[in-house]
Design a protein around this motif. Sequence first.
Motif, mmCIF file in Angstrom:
data_model
loop_
_atom_site.group_PDB
_atom_site.id
_atom_site.type_symbol
_atom_site.label_atom_id
_atom_site.label_comp_id
_atom_site.label_asym_id
_atom_site.label_seq_id
_atom_site.Cartn_x
_atom_site.Cartn_y
_atom_site.Cartn_z
ATOM 1 N N THR A 57 33.607 10.851 31.076
ATOM 2 C CA THR A 57 33.851 12.260 30.792
ATOM 3 C C THR A 57 34.755 12.407 29.591
ATOM 4 O OG1 THR A 57 34.766 14.321 31.668
ATOM 5 C CG2 THR A 57 35.817 12.303 32.386
ATOM 6 N N TRP A 58 34.597 13.509 28.871
ATOM 7 C CA TRP A 58 35.570 13.892 27.854
ATOM 8 C C TRP A 58 36.778 14.497 28.552
ATOM 9 C CZ3 TRP A 58 34.658 12.103 23.211
ATOM 10 C CH2 TRP A 58 33.349 11.875 22.803
ATOM 11 N N LEU A 59 37.929 14.442 27.904
ATOM 12 C CA LEU A 59 39.161 14.905 28.535
ATOM 13 C C LEU A 59 39.853 15.954 27.695
ATOM 14 C CD1 LEU A 59 40.556 11.499 29.714
ATOM 15 C CD2 LEU A 59 39.122 13.091 30.929
ATOM 16 N N MET A 60 40.610 16.811 28.370
ATOM 17 C CA MET A 60 41.419 17.806 27.680
ATOM 18 C C MET A 60 42.470 18.312 28.654
ATOM 19 S SD MET A 60 41.570 18.949 24.608
ATOM 20 C CE MET A 60 39.904 18.760 23.956
ATOM 21 N N GLY A 61 43.712 17.894 28.480
ATOM 22 C CA GLY A 61 44.768 18.320 29.386
ATOM 23 C C GLY A 61 44.803 17.464 30.636
ATOM 24 N N GLN A 62 45.670 17.829 31.603
ATOM 25 C CA GLN A 62 45.766 17.036 32.819
ATOM 26 C C GLN A 62 44.515 17.227 33.649
ATOM 27 O OE1 GLN A 62 49.012 17.848 35.461
ATOM 28 N NE2 GLN A 62 48.462 16.202 36.851
ATOM 29 N N MET A 63 43.876 16.112 34.014
ATOM 30 C CA MET A 63 42.629 16.180 34.757
ATOM 31 C C MET A 63 42.617 15.230 35.943
ATOM 32 S SD MET A 63 40.039 16.490 31.501
ATOM 33 C CE MET A 63 38.680 17.207 32.389
ATOM 34 N N SER A 64 43.744 14.567 36.236
ATOM 35 C CA SER A 64 43.790 13.651 37.367
ATOM 36 C C SER A 64 44.816 14.134 38.386
ATOM 37 C CB SER A 64 44.127 12.238 36.909
ATOM 38 O OG SER A 64 45.414 12.185 36.321
ATOM 39 N N PHE A 65 44.532 13.861 39.660
ATOM 40 C CA PHE A 65 45.366 14.341 40.750
ATOM 41 C C PHE A 65 45.555 13.207 41.742
ATOM 42 C CE2 PHE A 65 42.124 17.422 39.398
ATOM 43 C CZ PHE A 65 42.921 18.189 38.563
ATOM 44 N N ALA A 66 46.815 12.848 41.986
ATOM 45 C CA ALA A 66 47.097 11.700 42.835
ATOM 46 C C ALA A 66 48.320 11.983 43.685
ATOM 47 C CB ALA A 66 47.306 10.447 41.988
ATOM 48 N N ARG A 67 48.614 11.054 44.592
ATOM 49 C CA ARG A 67 49.772 11.144 45.451
ATOM 50 C C ARG A 67 50.420 9.771 45.511
ATOM 51 N NH1 ARG A 67 48.641 11.961 51.684
ATOM 52 N NH2 ARG A 67 48.298 9.726 51.450
ATOM 53 N N PRO A 68 51.753 9.693 45.403
ATOM 54 C CA PRO A 68 52.409 8.383 45.466
ATOM 55 C C PRO A 68 52.025 7.627 46.730
ATOM 56 C CG PRO A 68 53.974 10.074 44.815
ATOM 57 C CD PRO A 68 52.723 10.793 45.218
ATOM 58 N N GLY A 69 51.690 6.353 46.542
ATOM 59 C CA GLY A 69 51.356 5.516 47.680
ATOM 60 C C GLY A 69 49.894 5.500 48.052
ATOM 61 N N SER A 70 49.101 6.471 47.564
ATOM 62 C CA SER A 70 47.683 6.495 47.898
ATOM 63 C C SER A 70 46.905 5.624 46.913
ATOM 64 C CB SER A 70 47.137 7.923 47.845
ATOM 65 O OG SER A 70 45.724 7.915 47.991
ATOM 66 N N PRO A 71 45.906 4.903 47.402
ATOM 67 C CA PRO A 71 45.084 4.099 46.482
ATOM 68 C C PRO A 71 44.040 4.923 45.748
ATOM 69 C CG PRO A 71 44.290 3.823 48.721
ATOM 70 C CD PRO A 71 45.531 4.690 48.805
ATOM 71 N N TYR A 72 43.991 6.237 46.027
ATOM 72 C CA TYR A 72 42.938 7.070 45.458
ATOM 73 C C TYR A 72 43.495 8.095 44.478
ATOM 74 C CZ TYR A 72 40.005 5.132 49.127
ATOM 75 O OH TYR A 72 39.321 4.281 49.930
ATOM 76 N N LEU A 73 42.609 8.517 43.593
ATOM 77 C CA LEU A 73 42.951 9.507 42.581
ATOM 78 C C LEU A 73 41.690 10.284 42.241
ATOM 79 C CD1 LEU A 73 44.988 9.026 39.351
ATOM 80 C CD2 LEU A 73 42.562 9.484 39.130
ATOM 81 N N TRP A 74 41.809 11.603 42.167
ATOM 82 C CA TRP A 74 40.679 12.423 41.723
ATOM 83 C C TRP A 74 40.754 12.637 40.223
ATOM 84 C CZ3 TRP A 74 42.539 13.622 46.653
ATOM 85 C CH2 TRP A 74 41.574 13.655 47.667
ATOM 86 N N PHE A 75 39.580 12.665 39.594
ATOM 87 C CA PHE A 75 39.517 12.851 38.159
ATOM 88 C C PHE A 75 38.469 13.908 37.858
ATOM 89 C CE2 PHE A 75 41.451 10.343 34.738
ATOM 90 C CZ PHE A 75 40.952 11.014 33.638
ATOM 91 N N GLN A 76 38.891 14.958 37.147
ATOM 92 C CA GLN A 76 37.986 16.062 36.849
ATOM 93 C C GLN A 76 37.107 15.728 35.655
ATOM 94 O OE1 GLN A 76 39.998 19.621 35.727
ATOM 95 N NE2 GLN A 76 38.139 20.767 35.326
ATOM 96 N N SER A 77 35.870 16.181 35.703
ATOM 97 C CA SER A 77 34.930 15.983 34.604
ATOM 98 C C SER A 77 34.863 17.207 33.733
ATOM 99 C CB SER A 77 33.538 15.672 35.145
ATOM 100 O OG SER A 77 32.575 15.792 34.121
ATOM 101 N N LEU A 78 35.028 17.019 32.437
ATOM 102 C CA LEU A 78 34.883 18.140 31.510
ATOM 103 C C LEU A 78 33.415 18.473 31.272
ATOM 104 C CD1 LEU A 78 36.821 19.950 29.859
ATOM 105 C CD2 LEU A 78 36.361 18.485 27.907
ATOM 106 N N HIS A 79 32.512 17.570 31.674
ATOM 107 C CA HIS A 79 31.088 17.843 31.515
ATOM 108 C C HIS A 79 30.638 18.942 32.476
ATOM 109 C CE1 HIS A 79 30.476 14.684 28.723
ATOM 110 N NE2 HIS A 79 30.607 13.696 29.575
ATOM 111 N N GLY A 80 31.437 19.242 33.485
ATOM 112 C CA GLY A 80 31.034 20.254 34.454
ATOM 113 C C GLY A 80 30.120 19.713 35.519
#
Length: 802
Positions: free
Chosen positions: A487-510
């Motif tokens: 995906t192309w990026l622009m601004g903050q697009m990832s969301f995580a929590r300390p200690g979690s092995p997972y992270l969400w990443f937003q797609s600018l492609h929609g």
Amino acid sequence: MRQAYGAGFTILADGIDVCSVSYTWKMGRSGDHPILQPVYQDLANYEQAVVEPGFVAIDAQLGRFKFSQGNRLAPDINARFIQRIEMGNLDPWCVEVRNGLVFTAQEEETRGLQVVDARDPASLRYAASVPMSGYPFFLLLGETHAYLIAGDLLGVADVTDPLRPLYVKSMPVHGSLKARLADRRIFFAGGDRGVIVYDVRDPDDPELEEVVSLAKPFDLDTADGRTFYLLEDGAQPSKEGSGEGSFLKILARDEGGGWRELGRLGGFGRFGPTGGNSLAGCHRIRVANGHVFFADTRGLHSVDVRDPARPRLAHTVEALKIQDEYYGLGLGALDLCVRDNLLFIAAGRSDPAIRANRDFPHFQQRKKEDWPERRFVGGVYVFDISQAGAPRLSACLDEAEMGMHTVTNVAVEGNILYACSRIMGLATWDISDLAHIRFLGRISLAGEVEYAHLVGDLLLAEGNGLYVCRAFPADKAEILGYCWTDTWLMGQMSFARPGSPYLWFQSLHGDGMRLLNISNPRRPYIEEYFVPPFTWAAWLGDHLYAAKAGHHSWEEQARQQKMPIAAAARRTGEIVNGLVIYDVRDPRNPNPVSQVSTEGPLSRLELRGSSVFALGTGDGGKKQVVHVFDVSNPLEPRALGKWVGDYSDQGLMGSWRMLLYQDRLFLPMSEGRGVRVLDISDLTKPRLKYVLSHHDRTFGVHSLMSANTFHVAGDRLFISDYWHGVHVFDVSALDRPVYLETLKSPDRTFSAWSYGTSVSGYGRYIYKTAFGGVDLYEVSAPPERPQGRISSWVRPVKAGAQ
């Protein structure tokens, strides 16, 4: 350390865990991360132990803890530069290799010239970069200097020591985006202006020598600086894509400086894609073995020029004809490279339905025959041109197996193939045996690194993918791993929590979200596509609070793109805009549990206690709106209050981030308007308190022009400014901030290094992004000892636990 803290050791201030979000909220801050972080430390020598601000030292063996003594810089210094973590930036448009070092032009002044150390081709690393005026799309590499072409600007860099390149100058030229370096001269393909010649016998100071009006070249090549082969593009194409008046021309330059035409051959198609994109960083023409090889909209041609007065078409590979594609990521022969008797061709990408992504497990699991049927096989083609009039295909690196998305440039040195992707970066292959070509390594050179934030003890930086970095100690901060996120990026697009092995990443492609696994920071990878889509989110405990803007059927989107639909692909409910709350006890299968609709779209959220503050727009996007929601019961959220601004202004690059500090909410604005500050002491009636702004006397490079993100350390407020850096304000008197200074990268002279695309921090350090990397600063911070009654809860920990 993580095993000890929380499970066996907890520190309380008035009964609240100091390393919890609850304590963060009590201190008047917002967010989904604690402001104090536990760190394992030997406290046997307790009095001499030094603890940095932002941390609580824990010795689980001794059952002791210690807070920071505080850290102060000199009275006149608000921040001290420590180091920069180099990262990729924007798009590589050319690739040249010398002695295992790779040089690319990067389309952006912050990284006009990028050098990658590929002496170990299986372990590529960033080596150096040089800023350059304008937007460089073409690179010429000489013996001691590199020349970067940015439209009508020529940038000069001294690469005598390629690991320490030096910027020399930028100067206006009368050339174009295509050029060759030969005979101590630069020959520009100047289009309607002809061939433009610059003398570079003094490599620091190119001088215009002459303008040759015998042709109107689109591209050119020369082997000796005496005989030139030019592609002259014809008129606009017909419906069939053929050009009118397109020629290969052969010119000769004699010792006296005279020029004459030797021969020509016409009847070719367009030399650029029919859409008009010249693909400036690609070499369209190469001469070798008495033949000229070039690509147009009819195919890859081999022309016999051994008799320059009578050139003749010897062979055409129609499958490699140039075709239209978005943003120059086209199909067909894009870049040509010759080594010995081999012709290497960067051949674009396969059908867009294919997700050729090595960071996605499905990529490794699928076999070539499982890919969708394709109208074109992209990748790298290798032709044997020992019989140049009849090129023979020796190998084809299928882009679907390469995991490169789009191959736009190629270079070869020794037995190593270097392939560039305008979207993904640089990768290497061992071609010593063309029957068994082996993948070696990869590095990102693409995307704008515009946001970095701390999650626990990791620094997550976003480029055209995710960089996972070690954050502490700051002087040794470094990249641990990288994952391309498709995906192309622009601004903050990832969301995580300390200690979690997972992270969400937003797609600018929609096309939804990606779920990344970062359990091993050195090898982050995509686990799933198409988890629920949203514009921004905050992850707290078992719930994800998501801002919603627009409604799409992501299952239908996936079906149209022939992409696998993961079990986690759920629609976000029927609301178009508003707040959606998910149960994320299983992050791979988020479950929407409640939602609140809003009139307009939401773009950013801030959490504090049982309240969610959401930034969005109303009245058809004409006005800025802040919504306040009560989420004390996540299953039944409800609207509390709303503030409506008189116009919509959410920062130059969109609404990147708000700051909720004490009882004030800071909102970004652009065009020199400053920052709106709301009083939210009454959650039901937020009101505008004042506008924070700063302009120097000339409205110059220290003015607050376009706020993007915010951070507070001690009594200092840091505001990143897309144009001018990071502004520092004293907010000890919260409603009377005092401007102190503007932080800029100290070792760069170009305006691009003044950019402040994001600022974040933790305790003693702030992290400032400026496209091509992350700058680390030390800042003054007060002691972190909490106010109130301090106590601890200890459970015996087995010897050796850390």
